[in-house]
Design an enzyme around this catalytic site. Structure first.
Site, PDB file in Angstrom:
ATOM      1  CB  CYS A   2      -0.873   0.031   1.242  1.00  0.00           C
ATOM      2  SG  CYS A   2      -1.804  -1.467   1.498  1.00  0.00           S
ATOM      3  NE  ARG A  27       4.556   1.917  -1.103  1.00  0.00           N
ATOM      4  CZ  ARG A  27       5.710   1.533  -0.618  1.00  0.00           C
ATOM      5  NH1 ARG A  27       6.807   1.885  -1.228  1.00  0.00           N
ATOM      6  NH2 ARG A  27       5.799   0.812   0.477  1.00  0.00           N
ATOM      7  CE  LYS A 606       9.643  -1.654  -8.541  1.00  0.00           C
ATOM      8  NZ  LYS A 606      10.175  -2.585  -9.541  1.00  0.00           N
TER       9      LYS A 606
HETATM   10  C1  G6P Z   1       8.034  -7.960  -5.702  1.00  0.00           C
HETATM   11  C2  G6P Z   1       8.276  -7.222  -7.003  1.00  0.00           C
HETATM   12  C3  G6P Z   1       9.446  -7.849  -7.745  1.00  0.00           C
HETATM   13  C4  G6P Z   1      10.680  -7.883  -6.855  1.00  0.00           C
HETATM   14  C5  G6P Z   1      10.408  -8.562  -5.518  1.00  0.00           C
HETATM   15  C6  G6P Z   1      11.558  -8.340  -4.543  1.00  0.00           C
HETATM   16  O1  G6P Z   1       7.585  -9.242  -5.973  1.00  0.00           O
HETATM   17  O2  G6P Z   1       7.117  -7.249  -7.801  1.00  0.00           O
HETATM   18  O3  G6P Z   1       9.725  -7.108  -8.915  1.00  0.00           O
HETATM   19  O4  G6P Z   1      11.709  -8.547  -7.505  1.00  0.00           O
HETATM   20  O5  G6P Z   1       9.232  -8.006  -4.917  1.00  0.00           O
HETATM   21  O6  G6P Z   1      11.614  -6.967  -4.259  1.00  0.00           O
HETATM   22  P1  G6P Z   1      12.899  -6.194  -3.775  1.00  0.00           P
HETATM   23  O7  G6P Z   1      12.432  -4.765  -3.666  1.00  0.00           O
HETATM   24  O8  G6P Z   1      13.276  -6.782  -2.447  1.00  0.00           O
HETATM   25  O9  G6P Z   1      13.948  -6.367  -4.791  1.00  0.00           O
END
Ligand code: G6P
Length: 611
Positions: A2, A27, A606
């Site tokens: 969120c 988000r 995200k």
């Molecule tokens: C979510 C996002 C991915 C990302 C993952 C890890 O699933 O959609 O794109 O790779 O989280 O996020 P981070 O911010 O820890 O790289």
């Protein structure tokens, strides 16, 4: 997860909040809402769906007032409808609250509050906090005291912002495990937000709150407190990027913009860090930690999603070139499996956002067991960056597209730099180091070349837009690239895709191959090229459709593969970066052609700040 935002200033709050919500939409985007103090009480508008729905609802009917809060939701408790959308209100409508995170003792608190006569309207865990604030609120109490008292009862993760007509002209925010920062504007304008994108249109001066902190924004200024320690002081930081970095700048989608930003973002992660003569890397964040790093005997990398794939490439890099044994763990598994962390282990967390709840928890577990911790993180000042003992920033700029692209390639470069640093202090020869440094220097221009294939890859996407399955195969450094290529396609186009080590195909996926199955082979010229060519033969023998990503000349595959995508040649350890880019473009174009919402794919967020 969120997005939350608060505004206290001299302008109408609603347009400022709406604008900030649009920047935070990545988000979470299943419902949105706003609450403004309008002089008489708290006026709230909420809608299920994207921010555009809220915007339509506000057209001509926006609540008037200069203090307000707003929220864009990624549902955890309860479906994404209007009732469950934030802000949540006290029964008398005098307190409004928005929340990011998960309250773990919500059921217990709910039962307690119901027995005290409170009626719940939503299915959310959030609603308990607002009733709890009302419950502890005695006559004459200030908002911040009621919030602080209520939070003593709350277990779990939260970033919250609260306003109330009982104590107006004020916003109270608090954080524990979910990101929250203050934006300090000019002339008594203040903002609060779950990330910098929420506040950067108003100010670049930000104050990051720590877990257990709460803050008051009012007409006399801002004050920060810790729930247990009372008044605390938190430094003001300057954000280095500006609004343009979080706008589409003429691109149809953020994902495409970020793919095209890679020559620049790759330049940024290397800037000032390459030591050509020494064949090594200078990493400011590691400077005072040489003693610890020289004692490292093995590394455990922990991460989620795309960052986990970067971690797998890190394993190949650090083992091959620095001769350090590496294990790569899903953070969500590591945190619960009673991991063995022997003396001499460095725990390295990789995260774009720096806020992924599982990665943060894994890191805390490692710290608890006394391991030194390092981060490779993009978002400056994020929770993971601040929890690790030391680290390397990516400087990739904000990544807004939900599917990670530029952060991934920057993570690989950061891992190459770390490998050079570790390798040159161990067994790597200066010649080998110099060769890699020279190849790194050439990388941004090579990426520019690959981006020129955009139209060609769009045409390829036309051919395969309607298939139901895709297979991605690679070996060695290219195996994690295959995993990442498949993930990208799944995320944005909803086509089922699997990544596999090319030779493992024989032990299962080969059963799926027929004339309808496109197989993307990562076959650049490296040590296992010849082996991959044999795997291509196996697929062709079963009428599979082959898309081969090759570097340099690949006569063995010309005429054999149905499509050949040619990338420039470089040292094998950098080929994953170059090979990833056509796969990003392929996923993007297939998704666009299928009419998918590439920047905000269904069900994804995200940054996943809940377990
Ligand atoms: C979510 C996002 C991915 C990302 C993952 C890890 O699933 O959609 O794109 O790779 O989280 O996020 P981070 O911010 O820890 O790289």
């Amino acid at each position: 997860m969120c997005g939350i935002v608060g505004y206290l200033g001299h302008e109408e709050a609603a347009p400022v909040l709406l604008e900030a919500l649009r920047r935070l939409e990545y988000r979470g985007y299943d419902s949105a809402g706003i609450a403004v103090l309008n002089g008489k009480g708290v006026a709230t508008v909420k809608r299920a769906g994207k921010i555009a729905q809220l915007e339509t609802a506000l057209n001509g009917y926006a609540p008037r007032g200069t203090v307000g809060i707003a929220h864009t939701r990624w549902a955890t408790h309860g479906p994404p409808n209007e009732v469950n959308a934030h802000p949540h209100m006290s029964s008398d409508g005098e307190i409004a609250l928005i929340h990011n995170g998960i309250i773990e003792n919500a059921d217990v608190l709910r039962r307690m509050l119901e027995s005290e006569g409170y009626t719940f309207r939503s299915d959310t865990d959030t609603e308990v906090i607002v009733h709890l604030i009302d419950h502890v609120w005695a006559n004459g109490t200030r908002l911040e005291h009621a919030v602080a008292a209520a939070l003593q009862e709350v277990e779990g993760a939260y970033g919250i912002a609260v306003i109330s007509s009982r104590d107006p002209e004020k916003i109270v925010v608090a954080r524990n495990g979910s990101p929250l920062l203050l934006g300090i504007g000019k002339d008594g304008t203040f903002m609060a937000g779950s990330d910098v994108a929420a506040v950067v249109a108003v100010t670049r001066d930000v104050v990051y709150l720590d877990d257990g902190d709460y803050a008051v924004l009012d007409r006399s200024g801002y004050r920060t407190y810790h729930l247990e320690r009372g008044s605390v002081s938190r430094a003001v930081h300057q954000v280095t990027w500006d609004l343009a970095a979080i706008e589409k700048s003429g691109f149809e989608h953020f994902m495409l913009k970020e793919i095209f930003e890679q020559p620049e973002s790759l330049g940024d992660v290397m800037r000032g860090r390459l030591l050509s003569e020494e064949g090594s890397a200078r990493l400011g964040g590691l400077k005072d930690h040489e003693v610890v790093l020289d004692r490292v005997e093995r590394i455990t990398i922990t991460a989620c999603g795309t960052s986990w794939h970067a971690g797998l490439i890190g394993e190949y890099l650090l083992e091959e070139l620095a001769r350090v044994p590496v294990e790569v763990e899903y953070a969500s598994e590591f945190r619960y499996k009673n991991p063995v962390i022997p003396e001499g282990t460095l725990v390295l967390a990789i995260s774009q956002s720096g806020e992924t709840a599982d990665t943060l928890a894994a890191l805390r577990e490692a710290k608890q067991r006394g391991a030194p911790t390092m981060g490779i993180v993009n978002v400056v000042g994020s929770s993971i960056a601040r929890t690790t003992d030391f680290g390397v920033y990516l400087h990739a700029g904000p990544e807004i597209g939900v599917a990670s692209t530029k952060a991934f390639t920057s993570q690989i470069v950061a891992l190459v730099l770390f490998t050079l640093y570790m390798g040159r202090r161990r067994e790597m020869s200066v010649l080998q180091g110099r060769e890699i440094v020279a190849a790194l220097e050439a990388l941004p221009a090579q990426v520019e070349e690959i981006l020129k294939l955009n139209d060609e890859i769009r045409e390829l996407a036309e051919v395969y837009r309607d298939v139901s399955n895709f297979l991605y195969l690679g070996r060695g450094y290219q195996f994690p690239v295959a995993l990442e290529g498949a993930l990208k396609l799944k995320e944005v186009s909803y086509i089922h895709a699997e990544g596999y080590p090319a030779a493992e195909m024989k032990h299962g996926p080969i059963a799926l191959i027929d004339e309808n199955m496109p197989v993307v082979f990562l076959a650049p010229r490296d040590g296992v090229y010849g082996k991959v060519v044999s795997n291509v033969e196996e697929v062709k023998a079963r009428q599979g459709k082959v898309i081969a990503v090759v570097s340099d000349e690949a006569p063995e595959l010309e005429g054999k593969a149905d499509h050949v995508i040619r990338i420039p040649q470089t040292v094998p350890c950098l080929l994953p970066i170059l090979a990833s880019i056509p796969l990003q473009l392929l996923a993007y174009h297939v998704a666009v052609l299928r009419g998918c919402d590439v920047d905000q794919p269904r069900n994804l967020a995200k940054s996943v700040t809940v377990e």
